[in-house]
Design a protein around this motif. Structure first.
Motif, PDB file in Angstrom:
ATOM      1  N   VAL A  93       0.832  -1.199   0.000  1.00 18.97           N
ATOM      2  CA  VAL A  93       0.000   0.000   0.000  1.00 18.97           C
ATOM      3  C   VAL A  93       0.872   1.256   0.000  1.00 18.97           C
ATOM      4  CG1 VAL A  93      -1.726   1.325   1.286  1.00 18.97           C
ATOM      5  CG2 VAL A  93      -1.934  -1.161   1.130  1.00 18.97           C
ATOM      6  N   ILE A  94       1.936   1.246   0.775  1.00 15.50           N
ATOM      7  CA  ILE A  94       2.849   2.392   0.821  1.00 15.50           C
ATOM      8  C   ILE A  94       3.473   2.635  -0.551  1.00 15.50           C
ATOM      9  CG2 ILE A  94       5.038   3.238   1.771  1.00 15.50           C
ATOM     10  CD1 ILE A  94       4.258   1.857   4.403  1.00 15.50           C
ATOM     11  N   MET A  95       3.844   1.572  -1.248  1.00 20.16           N
ATOM     12  CA  MET A  95       4.412   1.714  -2.591  1.00 20.16           C
ATOM     13  C   MET A  95       3.438   2.388  -3.545  1.00 20.16           C
ATOM     14  SD  MET A  95       6.277  -1.966  -3.159  1.00 20.16           S
ATOM     15  CE  MET A  95       7.353  -2.661  -1.905  1.00 20.16           C
ATOM     16  N   VAL A  96       2.175   1.980  -3.487  1.00 21.06           N
ATOM     17  CA  VAL A  96       1.169   2.578  -4.368  1.00 21.06           C
ATOM     18  C   VAL A  96       1.016   4.070  -4.070  1.00 21.06           C
ATOM     19  CG1 VAL A  96      -1.272   2.587  -4.984  1.00 21.06           C
ATOM     20  CG2 VAL A  96      -0.065   0.410  -4.728  1.00 21.06           C
ATOM     21  N   ARG A 104      12.104   9.618  -2.062  1.00 23.70           N
ATOM     22  CA  ARG A 104      13.183   8.659  -2.244  1.00 23.70           C
ATOM     23  C   ARG A 104      12.657   7.257  -2.576  1.00 23.70           C
ATOM     24  NH1 ARG A 104      17.144  10.536  -4.109  1.00 23.70           N
ATOM     25  NH2 ARG A 104      18.201   8.582  -3.590  1.00 23.70           N
ATOM     26  N   ILE A 105      11.495   6.912  -2.050  1.00 27.00           N
ATOM     27  CA  ILE A 105      10.908   5.601  -2.369  1.00 27.00           C
ATOM     28  C   ILE A 105      10.687   5.485  -3.869  1.00 27.00           C
ATOM     29  CG2 ILE A 105       8.910   4.092  -2.052  1.00 27.00           C
ATOM     30  CD1 ILE A 105       8.563   5.302   0.733  1.00 27.00           C
ATOM     31  N   HIS A 111       9.321   2.525 -10.283  1.00 21.78           N
ATOM     32  CA  HIS A 111       7.904   2.331 -10.614  1.00 21.78           C
ATOM     33  C   HIS A 111       7.199   1.689  -9.421  1.00 21.78           C
ATOM     34  CE1 HIS A 111       8.749   3.435 -14.759  1.00 21.78           C
ATOM     35  NE2 HIS A 111       9.801   2.643 -14.696  1.00 21.78           N
ATOM     36  N   PRO A 112       7.007   2.451  -8.344  1.00 23.12           N
ATOM     37  CA  PRO A 112       6.435   1.873  -7.123  1.00 23.12           C
ATOM     38  C   PRO A 112       5.011   1.356  -7.285  1.00 23.12           C
ATOM     39  CG  PRO A 112       6.593   4.264  -6.956  1.00 23.12           C
ATOM     40  CD  PRO A 112       7.345   3.870  -8.180  1.00 23.12           C
TER      41      PRO A 112
END
Length: 200
Positions: A93-96, A104-105, A111-112
């Motif tokens: 969920v954090i990646m989306v 930085r993510i 391509h998170p």
């Protein structure tokens, strides 16, 4: 019937989203339909595919799911896999979120959104050993892998031009991701999906 509708929905939804990887075909369609016509058609086809996926999977579940591998696993193993899925969903969920609140993510993952979809799909494959779930989450996992590979061969990034910030954006993305994760776990999944995930 439910599985057939699910498959049709997956073909339509993921087929439309795969179209974005075919840049020359996409350009020809935009030239033919116009930018607005292409976007409207894309949105309508995506919504129709999503509706078929939801209806088909819901009907399949209500009609009795077809077990593939769960019956061969012990209750302890299944419980462990479900806990692992719960844990993996937080970074997914954090990646989306980080795909839209870029810091930085975003820079590290590149391509998170696709990374989040892959983790989401793989996590749900761990926790669900029935045929419908394998088709649903396996299809999304396959699409995300294909899309990520295609991005390596494309000149354009295929993503909206959102400014990239610093670590402050990461903190915001993580905070929103945690809230969204809790909402999914305690509200959406048990109420809408009808499957409790916390404390099971």
């Amino acid at each position: 019937m439910g599985l057939l509708v699910l498959i049709v929905g997956l073909v339509l939804f993921l087929g439309v989203h795969t179209l974005t990887t075919q840049r020359s075909l996409r350009a020809r369609m935009i030239a033919s339909l116009g930018e607005g016509g292409y976007k409207i058609g894309y949105a309508l086809a995506s919504l129709a595919g999503l509706a078929l996926i939801v209806w088909g999977f819901g009907h399949y579940r209500a009609s009795g799911m077809i077990d593939v591998w769960e019956k061969w696993s012990s209750p302890d193993v299944l419980r462990l896999l479900k806990h692992l899925t719960d844990a993996l969903m937080l970074p997914a969920v954090i990646m989306v979120v980080a795909a839209y609140i870029r810091g930085r993510i975003y820079v590290v993952l590149k391509h998170p959104m696709l990374a989040g979809v892959k983790v989401w799909a793989a996590a749900h494959l761990l926790a669900n050993g029935d045929l419908g779930s394998i088709l649903l989450f396996g299809s999304f996992l396959g699409w995300a892998v294909f899309d990520r590979i295609s991005l390596k061969r494309r000149a354009d990034p295929g993503a909206p031009p959102i400014p990239v910030g610093g670590i402050g954006n990461d903190a915001i993305a993580i905070a929103i991701g945690v809230v969204a994760y809790l909402a999914l776990a305690f509200a959406f999944h048990p109420v809408v999906i009808g499957v409790p995930v916390i404390g099971v």
